[in-house]
Design an enzyme around this catalytic site. Structure first.
Site, short mmCIF file in Angstrom:
data_model
loop_
_atom_site.label_atom_id
_atom_site.label_comp_id
_atom_site.label_asym_id
_atom_site.label_seq_id
_atom_site.Cartn_x
_atom_site.Cartn_y
_atom_site.Cartn_z
N PRO A 157 9.82 5.92 8.04
CA PRO A 157 9.30 4.91 7.82
C PRO A 157 8.07 4.45 7.02
O PRO A 157 8.48 3.15 7.34
CB PRO A 157 8.35 5.83 9.57
CG PRO A 157 8.93 6.93 10.14
CD PRO A 157 10.36 7.35 8.97
N TYR A 158 8.30 5.69 6.41
CA TYR A 158 7.03 4.72 4.99
C TYR A 158 8.26 3.93 4.17
O TYR A 158 8.08 3.01 3.88
CB TYR A 158 7.24 6.21 4.06
CG TYR A 158 6.45 5.56 2.71
CD1 TYR A 158 5.24 5.16 2.44
CD2 TYR A 158 7.63 5.91 1.80
CE1 TYR A 158 4.97 4.51 1.52
CE2 TYR A 158 6.96 5.43 0.14
CZ TYR A 158 5.69 4.80 0.14
OH TYR A 158 4.90 5.22 -1.03
N TYR A 159 9.85 4.93 3.83
CA TYR A 159 10.93 4.09 3.34
C TYR A 159 10.80 2.29 4.05
O TYR A 159 11.03 1.44 3.42
CB TYR A 159 11.92 3.85 2.54
CG TYR A 159 11.53 5.16 1.21
CD1 TYR A 159 11.24 4.89 0.27
CD2 TYR A 159 11.40 6.98 1.78
CE1 TYR A 159 11.05 5.70 -0.73
CE2 TYR A 159 11.54 7.49 1.07
CZ TYR A 159 11.08 6.41 -1.10
OH TYR A 159 10.91 7.71 -1.78
#
Length: 213
Positions: free
Chosen positions: A129-131
């Site tokens: 999700p961060y990427y």
């Protein structure tokens, strides 16, 4: 130039504050907690309340009140959960880009991450999700009229600064200290040739000033 550092209390943000002070670059520390604001103001540092999960109208008012003509986006959810990651690293970032364009703020520096443009690496990272958030924030930024620079530091460490880095066309592995990331951002702020550029970097053997220029 007067830069608004969004995320000035983060690990990189705190070091960037120190770097800009050392280089006598005018800035405002963008912070979201009253105790952070008091801590910085007690040190004589100009501050501005800004919370990326607030409404676009509230964020617009914060950016306007800062008096900044440059934005450095170094904020992040910091592992606080996937929902907040999307709200801060993606939605919050895009809101600041839109507001910057509406207000005629041209210069915008994004602190991104290696692999943000390589989805094949996201699953193995454990922080997909961060990427995802960084990828689409970067992509949106490239489509704006802003004079952007996107920096993609390698694996971050708390080592002392070396003042030397290596630019990689694609991330080939390597680490870099957060202090050196702060130095790269400060140099990019002063270097017009970084406008409309992305670059990956790790610790290397060339002076940051020479590499960035």
């Amino acid at each position: 130039m007067k830069a608004l550092i969004i995320g000035a209390h983060g690990k990189v943000g705190r070091l960037l504050v120190e770097e800009l002070q050392a280089q006598k670059i005018d800035f405002v520390a963008g912070l979201r907690k009253e105790e952070q604001i008091k801590k910085y103001e007690d040190k004589g540092i100009a501050t501005q309340y800004i919370n990326l999960i607030d409404s676009a109208e509230d964020i617009r008012a914060s950016i306007a009140a800062s008096g900044a003509d440059t934005i450095v986006f170094s904020a992040g959810a910091g592992g606080a959960g996937d929902d907040l990651t999307m709200e801060i690293d993606l939605d919050g970032a895009i809101k600041t880009m839109d507001i910057a364009q509406d207000r005629g703020i041209k210069r915008y520096i994004m602190v991104s991450a290696v692999y943000s443009d390589d989805p094949s690496k996201w699953n193995a990272s454990g922080i997909r999700p961060y990427y995802t958030a960084k990828h689409y924030a970067d992509k949106y930024l490239r489509g704006t009229d802003l004079d952007y620079t996107i920096v993609h530091p390698g694996t971050l460490t708390d080592d002392d600064a070396t003042g030397k880095v290596k630019i990689q066309s694609n991330y080939e592995g390597g680490s870099v200290s957060r202090q050196d990331v702060a130095k790269v951002i400060a140099q990019a702020l002063k270097t017009p040739s970084t406008i409309k550029k992305d670059f990956n970097f790790v610790t290397g053997d060339e002076d940051i000033t020479d590499v960035i220029e």
